[in-house]
Write a protein that holds these residues in place. Structure first.
Motif, short mmCIF file in Angstrom:
data_model
loop_
_atom_site.label_atom_id
_atom_site.label_comp_id
_atom_site.label_asym_id
_atom_site.label_seq_id
_atom_site.Cartn_x
_atom_site.Cartn_y
_atom_site.Cartn_z
N ILE A 1 -5.70 7.67 -9.00
CA ILE A 1 -4.84 6.85 -8.72
C ILE A 1 -5.03 6.65 -6.80
N ARG A 2 -5.21 8.14 -6.35
CA ARG A 2 -4.64 7.85 -4.76
C ARG A 2 -6.16 6.92 -4.18
N GLN A 3 -7.35 6.88 -4.79
CA GLN A 3 -8.10 6.22 -4.39
C GLN A 3 -8.33 5.28 -4.74
N PHE A 4 -7.33 4.44 -5.96
CA PHE A 4 -7.00 3.52 -5.97
C PHE A 4 -6.34 2.58 -4.80
N SER A 5 -5.74 2.95 -4.30
CA SER A 5 -4.38 3.32 -3.55
C SER A 5 -5.18 2.93 -2.13
N HIS A 6 -5.96 3.12 -1.36
CA HIS A 6 -6.62 3.47 -0.81
C HIS A 6 -7.54 2.22 -0.28
N ILE A 7 -7.76 2.00 -0.89
CA ILE A 7 -8.74 0.28 -1.17
C ILE A 7 -8.86 -0.45 -0.86
N GLU A 8 -7.09 -1.00 -0.68
CA GLU A 8 -6.93 -2.29 -0.45
C GLU A 8 -5.61 -1.61 0.58
N ARG A 9 -5.17 -1.03 1.03
CA ARG A 9 -3.86 -0.22 0.98
C ARG A 9 -2.68 -1.37 1.30
N GLN A 10 -2.73 -2.70 2.28
CA GLN A 10 -1.70 -3.55 2.50
C GLN A 10 -0.64 -3.92 0.87
N TRP A 11 -2.82 -4.65 -0.17
CA TRP A 11 -2.32 -4.57 -1.16
C TRP A 11 -1.41 -3.64 -1.78
N PHE A 12 -2.13 -2.77 -2.48
CA PHE A 12 -0.63 -1.58 -2.93
C PHE A 12 0.10 -1.67 -2.65
N ARG A 13 0.66 -1.44 -0.94
CA ARG A 13 1.73 -1.05 -0.58
C ARG A 13 3.02 -2.42 -1.28
N GLN A 14 1.86 -3.03 -1.09
CA GLN A 14 3.30 -4.48 -2.05
C GLN A 14 3.11 -5.07 -3.56
N SER A 15 2.37 -3.69 -3.85
CA SER A 15 2.60 -4.25 -5.80
C SER A 15 3.29 -3.49 -6.19
N SER A 16 3.66 -3.96 -7.32
CA SER A 16 5.19 -3.72 -8.37
C SER A 16 4.63 -3.01 -9.28
N TYR A 17 4.48 -1.46 -8.86
CA TYR A 17 4.53 -0.70 -9.13
C TYR A 17 5.43 0.97 -8.31
N PRO A 18 6.13 0.83 -8.46
CA PRO A 18 7.71 1.36 -8.09
C PRO A 18 7.39 2.58 -8.34
N ASN A 19 6.93 3.46 -9.85
CA ASN A 19 7.12 3.80 -10.08
C ASN A 19 5.98 5.33 -9.91
#
Length: 223
Positions: A163-181
């Protein structure tokens, strides 16, 4: 050989799994950080597979699958009860969740990572495939603090690196994504000193030089 030897690569998610489990199990081991472009002869003498993680045991046997290393380590010592031994019915469920990560999610993740690197138009397709797994994790984390219960388990640490790797691929997209938990879950695990320890950067191992000895959660550089 007085302690197990772990051949590892700092950013490899499978190798992160191995380092996490050995550290969480408070086992002493020798860490050898390598470059896969220049694999040490000592490593290839053990197995021609040439992948990390590779854990060489004191008796000369070896384990070259990350999840097997995790289970081996925690069966040796599990001070944080990551195997949830008091509720054994959780163990098959943990293995099932990890299997989904390993056999379905990671395949989509590899495509997503490659497509993003080369700006291929299929990026949203493989990101969406990854999200089917992330949605399940998000729902789980809405019911309890961690993936299985309100306490950490093998599942959290086995899935974290990917999941860490996923979050690093498109960092800006992930920051804005709706996965608060998931974001909160990642943040809490990143803040754990154990994660900082296993991600510490060391010089590459060179035939006996630049060796790291991990002794009961206290990483010591020796030369």
């Amino acid at each position: 050989m007085s302690v197990p030897i772990l051949y590892t690569l700092r950013q490899c998610p499978y190798a992160i799994r191995a380092r996490l489990s050995l550290t969480l199990a408070e086992l002493e081991f020798e860490q050898r950080d390598i470059d896969l472009r220049q694999k040490p002869a000592e490593m290839l003498d053990i197995t021609q597979k040439g992948t990390v993680p590779l854990l060489v045991l004191e008796n000369g046997d070896y384990i070259d699958e990350s999840l097997e290393i995790m289970i081996w380590a925690l069966n040796k010592n599990d001070p944080h009860n990551l195997l949830l031994s008091h509720t054994p019915h959780f163990f098959p469920e943990m293995l099932s969740l990890i299997a989904r990560n390993d056999h379905k999610y990671i395949s989509a993740l590899e495509h997503y990572k490659a497509d993003a690197r080369y700006h291929n138009p299929e990026v949203p397709i493989y990101r969406k495939l990854c999200e089917s797994f992330l949605t399940d994790l998000e729902n789980r984390l809405s019911n309890h603090q961690y993936l299985m219960t309100d306490t950490l388990s093998l599942a959290d640490y086995a899935i974290l690196p990917f999941i860490r790797q996923f979050s690093h691929i498109e960092r800006q997209w992930f920051r804005q994504s709706s996965y608060p938990n998931i974001k909160q879950w990642l943040s809490s695990l990143y803040q754990d000193p154990i994660f900082s320890k296993v991600m510490k950067k060391y010089p590459l191992w060179d035939n006996g030089r630049s060796t790291v000895t991990n002794k009961y959660n206290d990483l010591i550089m020796t030369n």
